[in-house]
Design a protein around this motif. Structure first.
Motif, short mmCIF file in Angstrom:
data_model
loop_
_atom_site.label_atom_id
_atom_site.label_comp_id
_atom_site.label_asym_id
_atom_site.label_seq_id
_atom_site.Cartn_x
_atom_site.Cartn_y
_atom_site.Cartn_z
N MET A 228 1.04 -1.24 -0.05
CA MET A 228 -0.27 0.10 0.24
C MET A 228 0.79 1.09 -0.27
N VAL A 229 1.81 1.45 0.50
CA VAL A 229 2.52 2.38 0.59
C VAL A 229 3.15 2.70 -0.55
N ALA A 230 3.74 1.84 -1.98
CA ALA A 230 4.57 1.63 -2.62
C ALA A 230 3.28 2.62 -3.34
N ASP A 231 2.05 2.28 -3.56
CA ASP A 231 1.42 3.03 -4.67
C ASP A 231 1.00 3.93 -4.07
N TYR A 232 0.75 4.18 -2.41
CA TYR A 232 1.15 5.62 -2.13
C TYR A 232 1.43 6.65 -2.96
N MET A 233 2.99 6.67 -2.11
CA MET A 233 4.10 7.01 -2.93
C MET A 233 3.78 7.25 -4.81
N GLU A 234 3.32 6.52 -4.83
CA GLU A 234 3.75 6.48 -6.73
C GLU A 234 2.93 7.58 -7.14
N GLN A 235 1.39 7.92 -6.10
CA GLN A 235 0.65 8.86 -6.60
C GLN A 235 0.61 9.96 -6.23
N HIS A 236 0.93 9.76 -4.97
CA HIS A 236 1.68 11.12 -3.97
C HIS A 236 2.57 12.07 -4.62
N ILE A 237 3.36 11.30 -5.11
CA ILE A 237 5.02 11.97 -4.76
C ILE A 237 5.44 12.11 -7.13
N ALA A 238 5.10 13.29 -7.37
CA ALA A 238 5.44 13.65 -8.93
C ALA A 238 6.77 12.54 -9.90
N GLY A 239 6.30 11.94 -10.01
CA GLY A 239 7.19 11.41 -11.41
C GLY A 239 7.28 9.89 -10.69
N ALA A 240 7.21 9.44 -9.13
CA ALA A 240 7.29 8.19 -8.29
C ALA A 240 7.06 6.96 -9.54
N GLN A 241 8.29 6.48 -8.74
CA GLN A 241 7.70 4.78 -9.72
C GLN A 241 8.04 3.57 -8.83
N LYS A 242 7.18 2.56 -9.22
CA LYS A 242 7.47 1.18 -8.42
C LYS A 242 7.24 -0.03 -9.42
N VAL A 243 8.56 -0.55 -8.14
CA VAL A 243 7.94 -1.55 -9.14
C VAL A 243 8.50 -3.20 -7.92
N MET A 244 7.81 -3.81 -8.70
CA MET A 244 7.45 -5.01 -7.72
C MET A 244 8.05 -6.20 -8.53
N ILE A 245 8.86 -6.83 -7.02
CA ILE A 245 9.29 -8.73 -7.11
C ILE A 245 9.11 -9.05 -6.57
N PRO A 246 8.37 -10.22 -7.26
CA PRO A 246 8.59 -11.16 -7.54
C PRO A 246 9.13 -12.38 -6.97
N ASN A 247 8.08 -12.98 -5.90
CA ASN A 247 8.89 -13.93 -4.84
C ASN A 247 9.53 -13.47 -3.77
N THR A 248 9.53 -11.96 -3.47
CA THR A 248 10.10 -12.06 -1.87
C THR A 248 9.35 -11.31 -1.04
N ALA A 249 10.19 -11.03 0.01
CA ALA A 249 9.95 -10.63 1.16
C ALA A 249 10.17 -9.16 1.26
N HIS A 250 11.24 -9.04 2.50
CA HIS A 250 11.37 -7.84 2.86
C HIS A 250 12.06 -7.05 2.54
#
Length: 272
Positions: A228-250
């Motif tokens: 959720m915080v990755a989504d939030y930063m993408e939505q609220h920081i101009a130009g921010a990007q997010k990437v999910m790496i599968p089969n990994t945790a923290h």
């Protein structure tokens, strides 16, 4: 990669262990609260092929002993960069380390050219997300000073992650994570030091002040808050990007180092 320099910086009443290697634009890596600078073992030599790369142990982690005084991780980062005569850097921080990096960026925007947040978010952000089921057990173990139980529970939450059992992850990498957190817990058990308050207004209230490239990386097995915080930063920081790496945790950089390194290096190449 040139031979790494290892040393201690005596700053803010503490002695912080650090390593420096490579040439070029500076890149500083800040570890998670369940780890230390060794979490970057698969990144440090690779990044140093293209950048002057620094990793260090925050006070109370790894080779940096806790000190019986008030402290601020962001102030320690600022003092370390001053000690090393750094004028500008890229910052990459995982979990707690990411919060430190963002707070530092908001206080010293002229010193940061890019910000990479790994399983991390802005300080002061409260999202309506269910608490992980293991948290009450973790708090109980901590209150009871049952350090080995605390260690195992935190490893299950942060390294094994959602929907995986301990035997479903890479055992060698898991043991590396356990070793780092065992030392962090041993330092914490000394009961030394008191953290200063976070920045005011909080980073969560100042995301509009971030005018630099921002990348959020998270693992699909990490707790719901990280998603959720990755989504939030993408939505609220101009130009921010997010990437999910599968089969990994923290700690996605430890579980999938090749994928992680490629994502980070590609991001930095595009903004250089």
């Amino acid at each position: 990669m040139s031979e790494a320099q290892t040393d201690y910086a005596e700053i803010n009443g503490a002695k912080l262990y650090f390593e420096v290697a490579g040439e070029g634009h500076l890149l500083v890596m800040v570890h998670a609260g369940i780890a230390d600078s060794r979490m970057w073992d698969d990144q440090f030599p690779e990044f140093a092929k293209q950048y002057r790369t620094i990793r260090y142990d925050q006070r109370g982690y790894g080779n940096s002993e806790p000190v019986d005084s008030e402290y601020s991780f962001r102030e320690d980062l600022a003092a370390l960069l001053k000690f090393l005569n750094v004028e500008q850097t890229y910052l990459i921080g995982c979990s707690m380390g990411g919060g430190t990096c963002m707070d530092f960026t908001l206080e010293h925007p002229e010193m940061v050219g890019a910000l990479i947040m790994v399983g991390s978010g802005p300080s002061g952000l409260n999202l309506d997300v269910p608490e992980p089921a293991l948290v009450p057990e973790i708090m109980k173990a901590s209150d009871a000073k049952d350090w080995e139980k605390l260690l195992e529970l935190e490893t299950q939450l942060f390294f094994d992650g959602e929907g995986r059992t301990p035997d479903q992850v890479d055992q060698q990498v898991r043991q590396r994570a356990v070793a780092m957190n065992r030392q962090a817990i041993a330092h914490e058990a000394k009961g030394l030091g008191k953290p200063k308050p976070s920045i005011k207004p909080s980073a969560a209230e100042r995301l509009g002040d971030l005018h630099l490239p921002v990348l959020a990386i998270y693992g699909d097995r990490d707790e719901a808050y990280a998603h959720m915080v990755a989504d939030y930063m993408e939505q609220h920081i101009a130009g921010a990007q997010k990437v999910m790496i599968p089969n990994t945790a923290h700690l996605p950089n430890m579980e999938q180092p090749a994928a992680f390194n490629g994502i980070v290096l590609d991001f930095l190449k595009k903004i250089s």
